[in-house]
Structure formats: structure tokens, C-alpha cells
Design an enzyme around this catalytic site. Structure first.
Site, mmCIF file in Angstrom:
data_model
loop_
_atom_site.group_PDB
_atom_site.id
_atom_site.type_symbol
_atom_site.label_atom_id
_atom_site.label_comp_id
_atom_site.label_asym_id
_atom_site.label_seq_id
_atom_site.Cartn_x
_atom_site.Cartn_y
_atom_site.Cartn_z
ATOM 1 N N ASP A 90 11.989 -7.300 5.530
ATOM 2 C CA ASP A 90 12.967 -6.530 4.754
ATOM 3 C C ASP A 90 13.632 -5.505 5.680
ATOM 4 O O ASP A 90 13.260 -5.361 6.843
ATOM 5 C CB ASP A 90 12.279 -5.836 3.565
ATOM 6 C CG ASP A 90 11.204 -4.853 4.018
ATOM 7 O OD1 ASP A 90 11.537 -3.882 4.719
ATOM 8 O OD2 ASP A 90 10.020 -5.071 3.673
ATOM 9 N N HIS A 105 8.820 -10.503 13.196
ATOM 10 C CA HIS A 105 8.812 -11.729 12.393
ATOM 11 C C HIS A 105 10.188 -12.062 11.821
ATOM 12 O O HIS A 105 10.298 -12.838 10.879
ATOM 13 C CB HIS A 105 7.774 -11.618 11.264
ATOM 14 C CG HIS A 105 6.363 -11.623 11.769
ATOM 15 N ND1 HIS A 105 5.295 -11.179 11.022
ATOM 16 C CD2 HIS A 105 5.839 -12.008 12.963
ATOM 17 C CE1 HIS A 105 4.176 -11.300 11.740
ATOM 18 N NE2 HIS A 105 4.483 -11.787 12.913
ATOM 19 N N CYS A 113 21.268 -19.760 13.780
ATOM 20 C CA CYS A 113 21.922 -21.071 13.858
ATOM 21 C C CYS A 113 21.090 -22.023 14.690
ATOM 22 O O CYS A 113 20.778 -21.734 15.842
ATOM 23 C CB CYS A 113 23.325 -20.926 14.450
ATOM 24 S SG CYS A 113 24.174 -22.513 14.605
ATOM 25 N N GLY A 171 -0.321 0.005 7.122
ATOM 26 C CA GLY A 171 -0.180 -1.019 6.080
ATOM 27 C C GLY A 171 -0.295 -2.444 6.564
ATOM 28 O O GLY A 171 0.403 -3.321 6.062
ATOM 29 N N THR A 172 -1.157 -2.673 7.534
ATOM 30 C CA THR A 172 -1.345 -4.056 7.975
ATOM 31 C C THR A 172 -2.786 -4.498 7.733
ATOM 32 O O THR A 172 -3.711 -3.694 7.775
ATOM 33 C CB THR A 172 -1.013 -4.241 9.477
ATOM 34 O OG1 THR A 172 -2.050 -3.663 10.253
ATOM 35 C CG2 THR A 172 0.307 -3.597 9.831
ATOM 36 N N ASN A 197 -4.005 3.018 6.357
ATOM 37 C CA ASN A 197 -3.994 1.808 5.537
ATOM 38 C C ASN A 197 -4.661 2.079 4.194
ATOM 39 O O ASN A 197 -5.478 2.996 4.061
ATOM 40 C CB ASN A 197 -4.744 0.680 6.268
ATOM 41 C CG ASN A 197 -4.320 -0.700 5.806
ATOM 42 O OD1 ASN A 197 -3.150 -0.926 5.488
ATOM 43 N ND2 ASN A 197 -5.255 -1.622 5.752
ATOM 44 N N LEU A 198 -4.310 1.251 3.212
ATOM 45 C CA LEU A 198 -4.869 1.419 1.877
ATOM 46 C C LEU A 198 -6.394 1.322 1.898
ATOM 47 O O LEU A 198 -7.083 2.098 1.259
ATOM 48 C CB LEU A 198 -4.270 0.364 0.931
ATOM 49 C CG LEU A 198 -4.429 0.591 -0.562
ATOM 50 C CD1 LEU A 198 -3.878 1.955 -0.977
ATOM 51 C CD2 LEU A 198 -3.712 -0.517 -1.342
HETATM 52 ZN ZN LIG Z 1 26.118 -21.646 15.548
#
Ligand SMILES: [Zn+2]
Length: 228
Positions: A90, A105, A113, A171-172, A197-198
Site C-alpha cells: 500500500d 515487495h 510491463c 509490525g512484522t 510489534n503487537l
Molecule cells: Zn511496456
């Protein structure tokens, strides 16, 4: 002080972005291997496009939370001495104001493309097989790194980890490599390491220090302690 921050699904979850792999092992009702592998795309591109088109559209209804905003504020003070590496696809870090963000990622709001290899900012759907703005081929795929593919920016990330004074993981799960190995790599090169982290992650014991709770509370408090 040079700081490298790794963020994962936990920080986005507090903004309402569904986390990758829920407790049932499914991702929004799909098996991961059906939507997040090159093989799935080759076999059923329309299914894969529909999945990512829906997730891209869903970004319009989520907002950055206090953890994203705190990291943007930290960048205002540290500038180039802060790098945010995110496993998230996001754009909540950018919308909070961060500019030094490396999406290892890939990104939902980008198209890749398969004909010319160029990446293009993309906010609409890809399911209708629109032409690539660069070469005209109708070969645009989601610009996300699938299982079996190489994450973006690994050389830059390794350099930043080696140069960092502090590595912070937010958060991982600590379960997905190569990101799960960053803490040991940074520590080996002399960085202090902190987990926010949680709950304790799978690699929690590798960190010098760990604090557990909601990112929306822990991250602003940590930033405040650095740059009051
Ligand atoms: Zn292209």
C-alpha cells in the site's frame, strides 16, 4: 544517527488494510498460491488482476494512522539518515508524508510491463489489459513481488543495514525471508536493534530490545523519545 526501519503488515492492519495471510491461511478468501505467484498469473491472469484491482481500489478508503505519521515526522528531522523499508504494497507511508520509502515487495499503485520491463504509477484497474504507456504492449501486470521472485532493492537495503546505527522492525511477523534476516545482518554490522510489534515475533529474541503493543501507540512514543 542513521536509522533503518522495516515495516510490515501490522502497521497497515491498524489502518484497516487486510493482512496478508489471516489466521485461516487465506488472503481475502484466496489461497496465496492462486494469486501471488507467477504461475498463478500465467494460468489465470484475469483472476489475479481482479484480486489486485480490488485491493488497489480499496486503498481509497484507508488512511495512514499515527504510526505512519510518526515515521514521516522522523524523516522531517533525520532526512537522508532515515530509510523506511516496507514489506507493504500500500502507499500509506507516502500518504503520511514519507519520501524515503523502499517497497521491497512492490506497490499496488504501480504497473510492471512484461514486454519492456518499465514500471509505471498506476491507480486504475489492470484487468482490462490497458496498453503500456511506454511500449504500447498490453502486458501490464501488478508491480508486486510474488513468491519465487526477487524482492526489490536488496543491495540498497543491505548497504543501509550495514551502515545503520539503529534498526527498528515494526509490525512484522519475522517469518518471511529475506526480511526476517535483517535484524541479524544489522546487528552483525554493529547496529542496535529494536522490535515494535503487537506480540513477540518469531525472531523477537534476536533483538536487543522489544516493545509489544499497537503500532499506533508504540511508534509515536518511540519517535517522541528520539525527537521530542
Ligand atoms: Zn511496456
Amino acid at each position: 544517527m542513521k536509522i533503518i526501519v522495516l515495516t510490515g503488515a501490522g502497521i497497515s492492519a491498524e489502518s484497516g488494510v487486510p493482512t496478508f495471510r489471516d489466521s485461516d491461511g487465506l488472503w481475502e478468501g484466496h489461497r496465496v498460491e492462486d494469486v501471488a505467484t507467477p504461475q498463478a498469473y500465467d494460468a489465470q491472469p484475469s483472476v489475479v488482476h481482479r484480486f489486485y484491482d480490488a485491493r488497489r481500489a480499496a486503498l481509497a478508503v484507508v488512511e495512514p494512522n499515527p504510526a505512519h505519521h510518526a515515521l514521516a515526522r522522523l524523516e522531517e528531522v533525520l532526512g537522508d539518515d532515515l530509510l523506511v523499508v516496507t514489506q507493504n504494497i500500500d502507499d500509506l507511508h507516502e500518504r503520511a508524508g514519507s519520501t524515503r520509502v523502499l517497497h521491497m515487495h512492490g506497490e499496488l499503485r504501480s504497473a510492471l510491463c512484461r514486454a519492456c520491463g518499465r514500471r509505471t504509477p498506476w491507480t486504475g484497474d489492470l484487468g482490462g489489459l490497458p496498453p503500456c504507456p511506454h511500449c504500447g504492449a498490453s502486458e501490464l501486470r501488478p508491480d508486486v513481488v510474488w513468491f519465487g521472485e526477487v524482492p526489490y532493492g536488496m543491495a540498497e537495503i543491505q548497504d543501509a543495514l550495514a551502515a545503520a546505527d539503529l534498526f527498528v522492525s515494526i509490525g512484522t511477523s519475522g517469518a518471511v525471508y529475506p526480511a526476517a534476516g535483517f535484524v541479524q545482518y544489522a546487528a552483525m554490522h554493529g547496529a542496535r536493534t529494536l522490535e515494535l510489534n503487537l506480540q513477540p515475533s518469531e525472531g523477537s529474541h534476536y533483538f536487543h530490545e522489544a516493545r509489544h503493543g499497537r503500532a499506533g501507540e508504540l511508534v509515536p512514543a518511540w519517535v517522541e523519545s528520539l525527537v521530542p
